[in-house]
Design a protein around this motif. Structure first.
Motif, PDB file in Angstrom:
ATOM      1  N   VAL A  35       0.842  -1.209   0.000  1.00 36.48           N
ATOM      2  CA  VAL A  35       0.000   0.000   0.000  1.00 36.48           C
ATOM      3  C   VAL A  35       0.876   1.258   0.000  1.00 36.48           C
ATOM      4  CG1 VAL A  35      -1.647   1.331   1.394  1.00 36.48           C
ATOM      5  CG2 VAL A  35      -1.967  -1.129   1.097  1.00 36.48           C
ATOM      6  N   ILE A  36       1.890   1.289   0.848  1.00 36.46           N
ATOM      7  CA  ILE A  36       2.770   2.460   0.926  1.00 36.46           C
ATOM      8  C   ILE A  36       3.508   2.678  -0.393  1.00 36.46           C
ATOM      9  CG2 ILE A  36       4.869   3.346   2.025  1.00 36.46           C
ATOM     10  CD1 ILE A  36       3.802   2.046   4.644  1.00 36.46           C
ATOM     11  N   GLU A  37       4.046   1.606  -0.962  1.00 34.14           N
ATOM     12  CA  GLU A  37       4.774   1.737  -2.226  1.00 34.14           C
ATOM     13  C   GLU A  37       3.839   2.163  -3.365  1.00 34.14           C
ATOM     14  OE1 GLU A  37       7.606  -1.222  -3.339  1.00 34.14           O
ATOM     15  OE2 GLU A  37       8.330  -1.448  -1.290  1.00 34.14           O
ATOM     16  N   LEU A  38       2.618   1.659  -3.359  1.00 39.12           N
ATOM     17  CA  LEU A  38       1.658   2.066  -4.380  1.00 39.12           C
ATOM     18  C   LEU A  38       1.314   3.545  -4.255  1.00 39.12           C
ATOM     19  CD1 LEU A  38      -0.092   1.079  -6.724  1.00 39.12           C
ATOM     20  CD2 LEU A  38      -1.884   0.586  -5.074  1.00 39.12           C
ATOM     21  N   LEU A  39       1.105   4.016  -3.021  1.00 40.53           N
ATOM     22  CA  LEU A  39       0.813   5.429  -2.815  1.00 40.53           C
ATOM     23  C   LEU A  39       2.006   6.310  -3.208  1.00 40.53           C
ATOM     24  CD1 LEU A  39      -1.120   5.306   0.587  1.00 40.53           C
ATOM     25  CD2 LEU A  39      -2.066   5.790  -1.685  1.00 40.53           C
ATOM     26  N   LEU A  40       3.216   5.915  -2.791  1.00 38.12           N
ATOM     27  CA  LEU A  40       4.409   6.677  -3.155  1.00 38.12           C
ATOM     28  C   LEU A  40       4.593   6.729  -4.668  1.00 38.12           C
ATOM     29  CD1 LEU A  40       6.993   5.488  -0.481  1.00 38.12           C
ATOM     30  CD2 LEU A  40       5.998   7.763  -0.699  1.00 38.12           C
ATOM     31  N   TRP A  41       4.399   5.605  -5.307  1.00 36.12           N
ATOM     32  CA  TRP A  41       4.554   5.547  -6.764  1.00 36.12           C
ATOM     33  C   TRP A  41       3.516   6.437  -7.453  1.00 36.12           C
ATOM     34  CZ3 TRP A  41       1.230   3.029 -10.381  1.00 36.12           C
ATOM     35  CH2 TRP A  41       1.754   2.971 -11.676  1.00 36.12           C
ATOM     36  N   THR A  42       2.274   6.363  -6.979  1.00 38.50           N
ATOM     37  CA  THR A  42       1.200   7.176  -7.573  1.00 38.50           C
ATOM     38  C   THR A  42       1.483   8.662  -7.404  1.00 38.50           C
ATOM     39  OG1 THR A  42      -0.383   5.433  -7.079  1.00 38.50           O
ATOM     40  CG2 THR A  42      -1.289   7.592  -7.575  1.00 38.50           C
ATOM     41  N   PHE A  43       1.825   9.089  -6.198  1.00 35.28           N
ATOM     42  CA  PHE A  43       2.113  10.505  -5.956  1.00 35.28           C
ATOM     43  C   PHE A  43       3.341  10.968  -6.721  1.00 35.28           C
ATOM     44  CE2 PHE A  43      -0.182   9.897  -1.742  1.00 35.28           C
ATOM     45  CZ  PHE A  43      -1.369  10.394  -2.240  1.00 35.28           C
ATOM     46  N   ALA A  44       4.373  10.133  -6.789  1.00 32.99           N
ATOM     47  CA  ALA A  44       5.596  10.520  -7.492  1.00 32.99           C
ATOM     48  C   ALA A  44       5.331  10.687  -8.982  1.00 32.99           C
ATOM     49  CB  ALA A  44       6.692   9.483  -7.266  1.00 32.99           C
ATOM     50  N   ILE A  45       4.585   9.770  -9.566  1.00 38.78           N
ATOM     51  CA  ILE A  45       4.311   9.823 -11.004  1.00 38.78           C
ATOM     52  C   ILE A  45       3.412  11.029 -11.334  1.00 38.78           C
ATOM     53  CG2 ILE A  45       3.189   8.621 -12.922  1.00 38.78           C
ATOM     54  CD1 ILE A  45       5.899   7.447 -12.138  1.00 38.78           C
ATOM     55  N   THR A  46       2.372  11.237 -10.515  1.00 37.12           N
ATOM     56  CA  THR A  46       1.443  12.333 -10.835  1.00 37.12           C
ATOM     57  C   THR A  46       2.044  13.709 -10.543  1.00 37.12           C
ATOM     58  OG1 THR A  46       0.403  12.095  -8.667  1.00 37.12           O
ATOM     59  CG2 THR A  46      -0.631  10.954 -10.511  1.00 37.12           C
ATOM     60  N   ASP A  47       2.848  13.828  -9.480  1.00 32.13           N
ATOM     61  CA  ASP A  47       3.411  15.127  -9.115  1.00 32.13           C
ATOM     62  C   ASP A  47       4.610  15.524  -9.977  1.00 32.13           C
ATOM     63  OD1 ASP A  47       1.520  15.397  -7.196  1.00 32.13           O
ATOM     64  OD2 ASP A  47       2.802  14.832  -5.522  1.00 32.13           O
ATOM     65  N   TRP A  48       5.339  14.595 -10.513  1.00 31.36           N
ATOM     66  CA  TRP A  48       6.581  14.888 -11.224  1.00 31.36           C
ATOM     67  C   TRP A  48       6.468  14.657 -12.734  1.00 31.36           C
ATOM     68  CZ3 TRP A  48      10.795  16.941  -8.815  1.00 31.36           C
ATOM     69  CH2 TRP A  48      10.777  16.941  -7.423  1.00 31.36           C
ATOM     70  N   GLU A  49       5.274  14.423 -13.236  1.00 32.28           N
ATOM     71  CA  GLU A  49       5.116  14.040 -14.646  1.00 32.28           C
ATOM     72  C   GLU A  49       5.627  15.097 -15.622  1.00 32.28           C
ATOM     73  OE1 GLU A  49       1.847  11.672 -17.278  1.00 32.28           O
ATOM     74  OE2 GLU A  49       1.149  12.830 -15.572  1.00 32.28           O
ATOM     75  N   ASP A  50       5.500  16.353 -15.321  1.00 29.40           N
ATOM     76  CA  ASP A  50       5.893  17.417 -16.244  1.00 29.40           C
ATOM     77  C   ASP A  50       7.296  17.964 -15.973  1.00 29.40           C
ATOM     78  OD1 ASP A  50       3.412  17.202 -17.398  1.00 29.40           O
ATOM     79  OD2 ASP A  50       2.514  18.688 -16.065  1.00 29.40           O
ATOM     80  N   THR A  51       8.114  17.276 -15.212  1.00 26.35           N
ATOM     81  CA  THR A  51       9.446  17.776 -14.867  1.00 26.35           C
ATOM     82  C   THR A  51      10.525  16.880 -15.482  1.00 26.35           C
ATOM     83  OG1 THR A  51       9.676  16.464 -12.871  1.00 26.35           O
ATOM     84  CG2 THR A  51       8.551  18.572 -12.649  1.00 26.35           C
TER      85      THR A  51
END
Length: 149
Positions: free
Chosen positions: A18-34
């Motif tokens: 669960v933690i890794e899924l949340l981290l992965w989701t937030f990292a991908i969505t927050d950093w997609e345009d960088t």
């Protein structure tokens, strides 16, 4: 593997997923345009590979622990407890060449269990297992006595 270890492992791996899924989701969505997106993406793939390798090792240890058979503990009041595998057949005879012991798979496993029980450090020297046609061997078999020295 003991039950508390199995339960702890399942809880930890469940929370880890669960933690890794949340981290992965937030990292991908927050950093997609960088410009860091490819780095984050690569790290998340490495993180998932690491998770699944650890999960595989946990499952391996779980299954390995279930295959290991524990010998019944020796007690001076109860003596040696023999653990027979259902369906065992054991035959023995003494000839000029020596003793011949013939057994099916279940019989061999039963004999292995008896030897492992007898080998325990708590079992005193002189303790023996007596096998004959009245208690375990096929009719017409010669007696077998196995003693710890």
């Amino acid at each position: 593997m003991k039950n508390w270890q199995k339960i702890s492992g399942c809880v930890i791996f469940g929370l880890g997923a669960v933690i890794e899924l949340l981290l992965w989701t937030f990292a991908i969505t927050d950093w997609e345009d960088t410009p860091w997106y490819s780095c984050i993406s690569s790290l998340s793939c490495a993180m998932w590979i690491n998770y699944f390798v650890a999960l595989g090792l946990f499952v391996y240890l779980w299954r390995k622990g279930d295959r290991e058979k524990k010998s019944p503990k020796y007690s001076s009041s109860d003596g040696l407890r023999l653990d027979w595998v259902n369906g065992f057949e054991i035959k023995s005879n003494v000839s000029e060449d020596g003793m011949v012991i013939k057994a099916n798979k279940e019989g061999l496993l039963s004999l292995a269990n008896h030897l492992a029980n007898l080998a325990q450090s708590d079992v005193p020297i002189g303790t023996h297992i007596h096998l004959d046609s009245l208690n375990s061997l096929e009719d017409g078999s010669d007696n077998i006595i196995i003693e710890k020295i």
